[in-house]
Scaffold this motif. Structure first.
Motif, PDB file in Angstrom:
ATOM      1  N   ALA A  16       0.832  -1.200   0.000  1.00 55.69           N
ATOM      2  CA  ALA A  16       0.000   0.000   0.000  1.00 55.69           C
ATOM      3  C   ALA A  16       0.868   1.251   0.000  1.00 55.69           C
ATOM      4  CB  ALA A  16      -0.937  -0.011   1.205  1.00 55.69           C
ATOM      5  N   LEU A  19       2.360   1.833  -3.328  1.00 54.43           N
ATOM      6  CA  LEU A  19       1.316   2.299  -4.245  1.00 54.43           C
ATOM      7  C   LEU A  19       1.155   3.820  -4.149  1.00 54.43           C
ATOM      8  CD1 LEU A  19      -0.234   0.443  -6.128  1.00 54.43           C
ATOM      9  CD2 LEU A  19      -2.154   0.527  -4.571  1.00 54.43           C
ATOM     10  N   SER A  54      -4.409   2.577  -3.022  1.00 53.80           N
ATOM     11  CA  SER A  54      -3.668   2.402  -1.777  1.00 53.80           C
ATOM     12  C   SER A  54      -4.579   2.581  -0.568  1.00 53.80           C
ATOM     13  CB  SER A  54      -2.521   3.404  -1.751  1.00 53.80           C
ATOM     14  OG  SER A  54      -2.156   3.673  -0.442  1.00 53.80           O
TER      15      SER A  54
END
Ligand SMILES: [Zn+2]
Length: 116
Positions: A16, A19, A54
């Motif tokens: 995440a 991202l 994300s």
């Protein structure tokens, strides 16, 4: 013991994070195409999608965390979360299992997929 495996929640969290990073890089890349409004729009949208993605992944981690079992790691004595049958300690990468049948066995990520 191989240390190549990582705690699943940590792994998703770093995904995440990357991202977000990728999203910002893509948006930054739009500067180089400022002459072309369409390209800027595409880059901005892609960057925004990465950041939204994300956020979704972070929400998913939150959901997974509530399902994960909290255990005290026998190696470092810290509270960590185990996802699935086998997982790694978040802090020291000690392999942990919730299944007594797997205790003492060599860690194998496949235990999560196969029914042994
Ligand atoms: Zn530990």
């Amino acid at each position: 013991m191989a240390k190549k495996y990582k705690n699943k929640i940590n792994k998703i969290r770093s995904f995440a994070l990357s991202l977000i990073f990728i999203g910002f890089v893509i948006m930054y890349g739009a500067i180089f195409f400022r002459e072309n409004q369409l390209l800027v729009l595409i880059f901005m949208t892609l960057g925004l999608l990465c950041i939204i993605g994300s956020t979704v992944v972070y929400g998913w981690i939150g959901l997974l965390s509530t399902k994960a079992v909290q255990v005290v790691c026998p190696n470092c004595n810290r509270h960590t979360k185990v996802l699935g049958r086998v997982d790694m300690c978040m802090y020291c990468n000690e392999p942990l299992t919730l299944d007594p049948a797997l205790e003492g066995k060599d860690f194998d990520q496949d235990y999560n997929k196969k029914k042994i």
